[in-house]
Design an enzyme around this catalytic site. Sequence first.
Site, PDB file in Angstrom:
ATOM      1  N   HIS A 211       0.768  -1.176  -0.588  1.00 55.25           N
ATOM      2  CA  HIS A 211       0.205   0.213  -0.369  1.00 55.25           C
ATOM      3  C   HIS A 211       0.259   1.247  -0.029  1.00 55.25           C
ATOM      4  O   HIS A 211       2.377   1.017   0.652  1.00 55.25           O
ATOM      5  CB  HIS A 211      -0.917  -0.348   0.788  1.00 55.25           C
ATOM      6  CG  HIS A 211      -0.346   0.033   2.524  1.00 55.25           C
ATOM      7  ND1 HIS A 211       0.504   0.835   2.867  1.00 55.25           N
ATOM      8  CD2 HIS A 211      -0.143  -0.401   3.544  1.00 55.25           C
ATOM      9  CE1 HIS A 211       0.468   1.165   4.037  1.00 55.25           C
ATOM     10  NE2 HIS A 211       0.751  -0.458   4.518  1.00 55.25           N
TER      11      HIS A 211
ATOM     12  N   CYS B 152       3.992  -4.812   6.562  1.00 54.20           N
ATOM     13  CA  CYS B 152       2.633  -4.553   5.404  1.00 54.20           C
ATOM     14  C   CYS B 152       4.082  -3.706   4.324  1.00 54.20           C
ATOM     15  O   CYS B 152       5.271  -3.867   5.174  1.00 54.20           O
ATOM     16  CB  CYS B 152       1.535  -3.324   5.126  1.00 54.20           C
ATOM     17  SG  CYS B 152       0.195  -4.335   5.731  1.00 54.20           S
TER      18      CYS B 152
END
Length: 175
Positions: free
Chosen positions: A135, A151
């Site tokens: 992301h 992440c």
Amino acid sequence: MLGGLAWIATGCASGGPTYRLDPRYMRQRVKYPSSEKTGTLVVDTSERFLFAVEDDRWATRYGVAVGEEGLTLKGRATVGRKAEWPSWTPTARMIQRKPRLAQYAGGVPGGENNPLGARALYLYRDGQDTHFRIHGTNEPWSIGHAVSNGCIRLTNDDIVDLYDRTPVGTPVLII
């Protein structure tokens, strides 16, 4: 990381700092001899790069921030879902590790203040959401560091570029 700052703080006319990405983490097309098939995303967590594998042994290389030691997903996954300006809710495990995240337990709507940034690629294994993402970020100075809850973060400009060229079903290898 090879040392140094991923983002370099500089002054601006308004008096506040602005940030410029360290050149080694800027998006670029590079030679990439790999046995991975064209279209695969390969994340090298130790070097802090994501490679979008292309034809003829080339790849587009993006600088990334990765998870803190022991928190990053490893191995193979697929992009199971995509979202523009996604909302974010910390998992119970994130809140347990970092109690300050409890203030966001109700979720954060998509937008410039959201930790997931402009776009998100949701990583799945065996048809199940892993709760790991590739992301954007509202903390661009984190690129080049191991700072997340697992992440893979890119600058918002880079995640928009990657998002546009990455269909659902794309294979991902995290090493």
